[in-house]
Design a protein around this motif. Structure first.
Motif, short mmCIF file in Angstrom:
data_model
loop_
_atom_site.label_atom_id
_atom_site.label_comp_id
_atom_site.label_asym_id
_atom_site.label_seq_id
_atom_site.Cartn_x
_atom_site.Cartn_y
_atom_site.Cartn_z
N SER A 27 21.97 17.49 13.70
CA SER A 27 21.25 16.22 13.66
C SER A 27 20.96 15.88 12.21
O SER A 27 20.54 16.75 11.44
CB SER A 27 19.95 16.32 14.47
OG SER A 27 19.18 15.14 14.33
N ALA A 56 24.56 14.23 15.91
CA ALA A 56 23.70 13.09 16.22
C ALA A 56 23.17 12.53 14.90
O ALA A 56 22.62 13.27 14.08
CB ALA A 56 22.54 13.51 17.11
N GLN A 58 20.89 9.48 12.82
CA GLN A 58 19.85 8.45 12.87
C GLN A 58 19.93 7.57 11.62
O GLN A 58 20.55 7.92 10.64
CB GLN A 58 18.45 9.07 12.95
CG GLN A 58 18.25 10.02 14.10
CD GLN A 58 18.61 11.45 13.75
OE1 GLN A 58 18.26 11.94 12.69
NE2 GLN A 58 19.30 12.12 14.66
N TYR A 102 21.83 4.25 16.39
CA TYR A 102 22.09 5.69 16.40
C TYR A 102 23.60 5.88 16.53
O TYR A 102 24.33 4.96 16.90
CB TYR A 102 21.43 6.36 17.59
CG TYR A 102 19.93 6.29 17.66
CD1 TYR A 102 19.13 7.21 16.98
CD2 TYR A 102 19.28 5.34 18.45
CE1 TYR A 102 17.74 7.17 17.07
CE2 TYR A 102 17.90 5.29 18.56
CZ TYR A 102 17.14 6.21 17.86
OH TYR A 102 15.76 6.16 17.96
N ASN A 147 18.80 11.45 21.23
CA ASN A 147 18.80 11.19 19.80
C ASN A 147 17.64 10.24 19.47
O ASN A 147 17.53 9.16 20.06
CB ASN A 147 20.14 10.55 19.42
CG ASN A 147 20.39 10.50 17.94
OD1 ASN A 147 19.56 10.91 17.13
ND2 ASN A 147 21.56 10.00 17.56
N GLY A 180 16.52 14.95 16.36
CA GLY A 180 16.37 13.80 15.49
C GLY A 180 15.29 13.99 14.46
O GLY A 180 14.88 15.10 14.12
#
Length: 273
Positions: A27, A56, A58, A102, A147, A180
């Motif tokens: 992440s 993942a 952000q 995302y 996420n 996240g």
């Protein structure tokens, strides 16, 4: 006799592979990831992420430039020896200055997407940037990544995170993994309801946000990014963070990539999980 032992070893190895599925998940808050990122910066991000199986992301820019830059990242990853696929969310239902996208990226040889990813709508009025979920499978083991990018610390992100305790009830057939930038450390009491039902953070005491400048060798500031897994379903074989800023001459240059470092975990999906 040696040949027989070798055959037995091969059978044992194959049996273990059937029982255990291991996936490396990462992440990363990529701070304003969009058209302002140069080709060299996108390639650097690809070099950092290439050894993971699922990623993942952000803070993807809500405008067209965000989706376009994730596509460039996927292309860069595809040039590094494995085939990757990706999905980018629609912009979150936030105020114009807070809205973002995302993204998920994954190696197609390692995991399979089970259905279309979705922005969580159950608490869209309570959570500024609603989480983005995707269900994946590996060797018959399914899991769902949640996420999330919380509001800044000064706005009290715990007011949003407290609703996560309801998601396992809403998705009882999904093996949820929360990951996240939570803008609070894993030790915060807001995570206690999740911990009571078996969720654990993959890292503890690991700072993940970067200072403007290193002070006496300390370059990191806060413990905000993490991955929460259900300990009844998964086992963490290894985990950590990627200190990518060490590849740059100074923090100012490194922060052109992001002001966060990636967090990662290798998860073991055991038989019966």
């Amino acid at each position: 006799m040696k040949k027989l032992r070798f055959i037995i070893w091969l059978i044992s190895l194959a049996w273990c592979n059937l029982l255990i599925a291991q996936v490396r998940i990462s992440s990363w808050n990529l701070q304003n990831f969009g058209k302002t990122k140069s080709e060299a910066e996108v390639n650097f991000v690809a070099d950092v992420l290439r050894d993971f199986d699922v990623v993942a992301l952000q803070e993807i820019v809500a405008g067209y430039g965000g989706t376009q830059t994730v596509a460039k990242l996927a292309d860069a990853l595809n040039r590094r020896g494995a085939k990757w696929d990706y999905l980018v969310s629609e912009p979150t239902e936030s105020t114009p200055y807070a809205s973002e996208r995302y993204a998920f990226l994954w190696k197609t040889s390692k995991v399979k997407r089970l259905k279309k990813a979705w922005l969580e709508q159950n608490f869209v009025d309570e959570i500024d940037r609603e989480p983005y979920l995707i269900s994946l499978s590996y060797n018959g083991k399914s899991f769902t990544l949640v996420n999330f990018h919380a509001i800044p610390k000064k706005k009290q992100p715990e007011k949003e995170i407290k609703y996560f305790k309801f998601l396992p009830e809403l998705y009882p057939d999904n093996n949820l993994i929360f990951l996240g930038d939570f803008n609070v450390p894993q030790s915060h009491t807001v995570f206690n309801p999740l911990k009571k039902i078996g969720f654990r953070p993959v890292v503890q005491g690991e700072k993940t946000t970067m200072k403007m400048n290193c002070v006496e060798g300390e370059c990191l500031a806060s413990e905000y990014d993490n991955i929460f897994y259900n300990s009844d379903e998964f086992e963490v074989l290894s985990s950590g963070v990627v200190l990518f800023y060490k590849s740059f001459p100074d923090m100012v240059t490194a922060r052109r990539i992001s002001d966060h470092i990636p967090v990662w975990a290798e998860l073991d999906f055991q038989e019966g999980g």
